[in-house]
Design an enzyme around this catalytic site. Structure first.
Site, PDB file in Angstrom:
ATOM      1  N   ASP A   1      14.786 -13.863  -5.786  1.00 20.25           N
ATOM      2  CA  ASP A   1      15.945 -13.437  -6.573  1.00 20.25           C
ATOM      3  C   ASP A   1      17.224 -13.165  -5.764  1.00 20.25           C
ATOM      4  O   ASP A   1      17.166 -12.539  -4.700  1.00 20.25           O
ATOM      5  CB  ASP A   1      15.631 -12.129  -7.302  1.00 20.25           C
ATOM      6  CG  ASP A   1      14.336 -12.168  -8.079  1.00 20.25           C
ATOM      7  OD1 ASP A   1      13.606 -13.150  -7.990  1.00 20.25           O
ATOM      8  OD2 ASP A   1      14.063 -11.170  -8.777  1.00 20.25           O
TER       9      ASP A   1
ATOM     10  N   ASP B   1       9.259 -12.663 -18.095  1.00 20.02           N
ATOM     11  CA  ASP B   1       8.087 -12.719 -17.232  1.00 20.02           C
ATOM     12  C   ASP B   1       7.013 -13.638 -17.810  1.00 20.02           C
ATOM     13  O   ASP B   1       6.271 -14.287 -17.065  1.00 20.02           O
ATOM     14  CB  ASP B   1       7.538 -11.300 -17.057  1.00 20.02           C
ATOM     15  CG  ASP B   1       6.468 -11.197 -15.986  1.00 20.02           C
ATOM     16  OD1 ASP B   1       6.298 -12.155 -15.215  1.00 20.02           O
ATOM     17  OD2 ASP B   1       5.812 -10.147 -15.907  1.00 20.02           O
TER      18      ASP B   1
ATOM     19  N   TRP C   1       5.534 -15.738  -0.882  1.00 22.70           N
ATOM     20  CA  TRP C   1       5.916 -14.397  -1.305  1.00 22.70           C
ATOM     21  C   TRP C   1       5.026 -13.371  -0.631  1.00 22.70           C
ATOM     22  O   TRP C   1       3.820 -13.569  -0.462  1.00 22.70           O
ATOM     23  CB  TRP C   1       5.804 -14.281  -2.825  1.00 22.70           C
ATOM     24  CG  TRP C   1       6.365 -12.998  -3.364  1.00 22.70           C
ATOM     25  CD1 TRP C   1       7.653 -12.737  -3.711  1.00 22.70           C
ATOM     26  CD2 TRP C   1       5.629 -11.786  -3.617  1.00 22.70           C
ATOM     27  NE1 TRP C   1       7.777 -11.443  -4.169  1.00 22.70           N
ATOM     28  CE2 TRP C   1       6.552 -10.838  -4.118  1.00 22.70           C
ATOM     29  CE3 TRP C   1       4.296 -11.412  -3.461  1.00 22.70           C
ATOM     30  CZ2 TRP C   1       6.181  -9.543  -4.472  1.00 22.70           C
ATOM     31  CZ3 TRP C   1       3.916 -10.124  -3.814  1.00 22.70           C
ATOM     32  CH2 TRP C   1       4.858  -9.207  -4.318  1.00 22.70           C
TER      33      TRP C   1
ATOM     34  N   ASP D   1      14.682  -3.838 -11.711  1.00 22.42           N
ATOM     35  CA  ASP D   1      15.892  -4.654 -11.637  1.00 22.42           C
ATOM     36  C   ASP D   1      17.096  -4.028 -12.352  1.00 22.42           C
ATOM     37  O   ASP D   1      17.590  -4.565 -13.361  1.00 22.42           O
ATOM     38  CB  ASP D   1      15.635  -6.059 -12.191  1.00 22.42           C
ATOM     39  CG  ASP D   1      14.344  -6.673 -11.665  1.00 22.42           C
ATOM     40  OD1 ASP D   1      13.964  -6.345 -10.519  1.00 22.42           O
ATOM     41  OD2 ASP D   1      13.716  -7.461 -12.378  1.00 22.42           O
TER      42      ASP D   1
ATOM     43  N   TRP E   1      12.871  -4.485  -3.792  1.00 23.07           N
ATOM     44  CA  TRP E   1      12.989  -5.512  -4.813  1.00 23.07           C
ATOM     45  C   TRP E   1      14.412  -5.601  -5.363  1.00 23.07           C
ATOM     46  O   TRP E   1      15.358  -5.053  -4.810  1.00 23.07           O
ATOM     47  CB  TRP E   1      11.959  -5.272  -5.915  1.00 23.07           C
ATOM     48  CG  TRP E   1      10.549  -5.580  -5.440  1.00 23.07           C
ATOM     49  CD1 TRP E   1      10.193  -6.183  -4.267  1.00 23.07           C
ATOM     50  CD2 TRP E   1       9.335  -5.281  -6.116  1.00 23.07           C
ATOM     51  NE1 TRP E   1       8.834  -6.293  -4.173  1.00 23.07           N
ATOM     52  CE2 TRP E   1       8.265  -5.748  -5.292  1.00 23.07           C
ATOM     53  CE3 TRP E   1       9.034  -4.675  -7.331  1.00 23.07           C
ATOM     54  CZ2 TRP E   1       6.926  -5.628  -5.663  1.00 23.07           C
ATOM     55  CZ3 TRP E   1       7.698  -4.552  -7.703  1.00 23.07           C
ATOM     56  CH2 TRP E   1       6.659  -5.026  -6.874  1.00 23.07           C
ATOM     57  N   THR E   2      14.548  -6.264  -6.475  1.00 22.02           N
ATOM     58  CA  THR E   2      15.865  -6.684  -6.964  1.00 22.02           C
ATOM     59  C   THR E   2      16.746  -5.510  -7.378  1.00 22.02           C
ATOM     60  O   THR E   2      16.272  -4.520  -7.932  1.00 22.02           O
ATOM     61  CB  THR E   2      15.679  -7.659  -8.132  1.00 22.02           C
ATOM     62  OG1 THR E   2      15.125  -8.872  -7.623  1.00 22.02           O
ATOM     63  CG2 THR E   2      16.988  -7.977  -8.821  1.00 22.02           C
TER      64      THR E   2
END
Length: 636
Positions: free
Chosen positions: A129, A340, A153, A253, A188-189
């Site tokens: 991302d 998702d 990942w 996010d 994370w994002t």
């Protein structure tokens, strides 16, 4: 605060950042073809055999063709691992290829060709991302999900790069690493917000030592540094934890913040309750303490977990972007979510009530997750930012690999970013957005080849004489023969891009280009229009990209993508295609419908890649004018 070795060393240096024009590699020689000479032949049978068996050689200049469906067998052996789901994020392995047998003998030459030349990607290893894109003190910043140790990942940190023009990039040290309990399993994002006094703050999701998704605050260690090398994590993190009723792995996010009528800051974060996708709303005055509003910004039953939610205004009249806090009678608001469940980015246009913190779609049948998509190909986890430098809203997106993990490990990298796009409301339709590559991409154009008013008879194939075909910017317009369209009887047959692709013939299509094509069309990727005439006499236009014969390899995705593109009365059909080795980005009708494809040919590479025009319709001829630019390589 980063703990990478190069940041811990106070004497660490990085190469000077370019400021101006760059020397590009692989510039082709100028070739101009104002007139295309088409030689007719009667070699249809030989060509058809070549198309089906893959043993053809030189293609005649004009030939009736039938594109037959692919007969490639689906591999059955499972070798690829699932990655990400057990940690609480979307699947990061390419699911349709979990059954690939990894048997294709990829050479280093083939894999080297796949690396792009003007799409952003790290020098090596895994990326997903885009995070916190922002224009700050004269520089465009792009942070991104990055695994520094492998091209798969894993434990994710924030990679970082900067640019003066969104085209040429310089990689900087890792911005934030997994060095605290609240982001031990991943940084994370997140998103960046510029405050009125010029301060910059970032909110991001951390996966804790127990894999709980929490929201954290970070800010530059030195706000006067235009390159934002060092970052500080707020000592009071996390600033948000999952509220009652939300699973520990279902809150991630956070968006860029915007101002409320009361002068507070507001963000929204994606989540779900059972199978209903939702976006929670929080208000704050200092980004350290937050108030959860009653209800949600929006919810859509049956859509599942919403990731990477985005929320921003678009002008109903003006041709410029808007700061995220702008509201008023001349403004509509976009809600976008990455689903998702199906790994696609959906958006809807609607109305925002700033006092209630609620949003509703203008057209409920085109709600988030069930209606319009940013892109009908490989395009996920996108994020916009307001570029105050040029008063535009710019869209970034992660373009994943659709080959096998084995191939990614062999080539040493995985994933890239789509070309940054501007976003505007379509003033003609008022029902969709327009996406278009940022103008700076045009600075890479060189050596244009122009073809004017080419007549493509039904069933014709025309090779375009170009110096190279792996890095192209193609702009074209098409006109169907009006007399044929008028006299044609309508039909109630329903067309779908995925049902047969370019091999499905109709009276008015398909027609377009075959990119990354081999001489005998052993490998080629058609990007095309298909026009269907209904029993009511109305025309419906589809825009599609067919990967079913894009590669002879058996371990890559060969999906057929596409959807309807709105075409208004009097408009010509137009498309733009950016070809950059293993990624093809296509835009129809000025960006109303977009398709991104990952393509992994084994033969149509380097000097063996070619470009064809085709008209596989059974009745109508098509007139087209085409401009093709060779594209220089960016500094990345």
């Amino acid at each position: 605060m980063s703990s990478s070795s190069d940041l811990e060393n106070p004497n660490a240096t990085y190469a000077p950042l370019p400021d101006g024009e760059h020397t590009a590699r692989n510039e082709p020689t100028v070739t101009k073809k104002p007139v295309l000479f088409i030689v007719c032949t009667c070699l249809f049978v030989a060509f058809l055999v070549a198309l089906i068996t893959g043993t053809g050689h030189v293609i005649p200049n004009n030939l009736n063709i039938i594109l037959t469906p692919s007969t490639v067998e689906t591999p059955t052996k499972t070798t690829t691992l699932s990655r990400g789901v057990d940690k609480g994020v979307s699947e990061k392995s390419f699911r349709p290829l979990l059954g690939a047998d990894n048997s294709y003998p990829w050479s280093s030459n083939m894999l080297d060709w796949q690396r792009t030349s003007f799409h952003f990607q790290p020098l090596k290893n895994w990326m997903n991302d885009p995070n916190g894109p922002v224009f700050y003190k004269g520089w465009y910043h792009l942070f991104y999900q990055y695994h520094p140790d492998a091209p798969v990942w894993g434990k994710i940190v924030w990679g970082h790069a900067v640019s003066k023009d969104l085209v040429n990039w310089r990689h900087l040290p890792i911005a934030m690493e997994t060095d605290q309990w609240y982001d031990e399993q991943g940084v994370w994002t997140g998103s960046a917000t510029i405050l009125p006094d010029g301060q910059l703050v970032v909110l991001y999701t951390g996966s804790t030592n127990e894999s709980v998704q929490v929201q954290n605050l970070a800010y530059p260690a030195d706000p006067s540094d235009p390159l934002l090398i060092n970052w500080v994590k707020y000592p009071g993190n996390p600033v948000l934890v999952p509220p009652p009723g939300i699973d520990n792995k279902d809150l991630r996010d956070p968006t860029t913040a915007w101002k409320t009528p009361e002068g507070k800051w507001r963000i929204t974060i994606g989540s779900k309750i059972n199978k209903t996708g939702i976006s929670l709303v929080y208000d704050t005055e200092d980004f350290k303490t937050f108030e959860l509003l009653d209800g949600v910004l929006h919810a859509v039953p049956g859509t599942g977990m919403w990731e990477c939610v985005d929320f921003y205004p678009i002008s109903k009249q003006d041709e410029n972007g808007l700061d995220t806090s702008i509201d008023g009678p001349g403004v509509k608001h976009i809600v976008k979510a990455s689903m998702d469940d199906d790994r696609h980015d959906y958006y809807a246009i609607g109305t925002y009530d700033a006092y209630k913190g609620k949003w509703k779609p203008d057209n409920p049948t085109l709600d988030v997750g069930i209606g319009l998509r940013y892109d009908y190909g490989v395009y996920y986890a996108s994020k916009t930012f307001y570029d105050q430098n040029k008063q535009r809203r710019v869209l970034w997106s992660w373009i994943k690999e659709t080959d096998t993990e084995t191939s990614d490990i062999s080539k040493g990298w995985a994933s890239l970013m789509g070309v940054p796009r501007t976003i505007l409301l379509d003033k003609k339709t008022q029902s969709n957005i327009i996406q278009w590559p940022v103008d700076e991409i045009n600075t890479l154009r060189t050596n244009v080849t122009v073809f004017k008013n080419l007549e493509l008879e039904a069933g014709s194939l025309v090779p375009l004489d170009l110096p190279a075909a792996s890095q192209l910017d193609i702009v074209a317009e098409f006109e169907l023969n009006e007399a044929t369209v008028l006299k044609l009887n309508g039909a109630d047959a329903t067309y779908l891009c995925a049902n047969g692709g370019a091999a499905t013939q109709g009276a008015l299509g398909p027609f377009g280009f075959s990119v990354l094509a081999h001489e005998g069309l052993i490998e080629h990727t058609p990007v095309y229009f298909y026009v269907a005439k209904g029993v009511d006499g109305n025309l419906t236009t589809f825009f599609c990209a067919d990967q079913s014969r894009s590669s002879t390899a058996n371990d890559v995705d060969k999906s057929i993508y596409g959807d309807i593109v709105p075409v208004l009365k009097g408009e010509k059909l137009t498309m733009r295609i950016l070809v950059d080795h293993s990624v093809v980005e296509s835009f129809a009708q000025g960006g109303r419908t977009c398709i991104t494809s990952r393509v992994y040919p084994t033969k149509a590479i380097y000097n063996n890649a070619r470009l064809f025009l085709f008209n596989n319709a059974t009745a109508a001829s098509v007139t087209t004018s085409v401009s093709v630019w060779q594209m220089k390589s960016a500094e990345i």
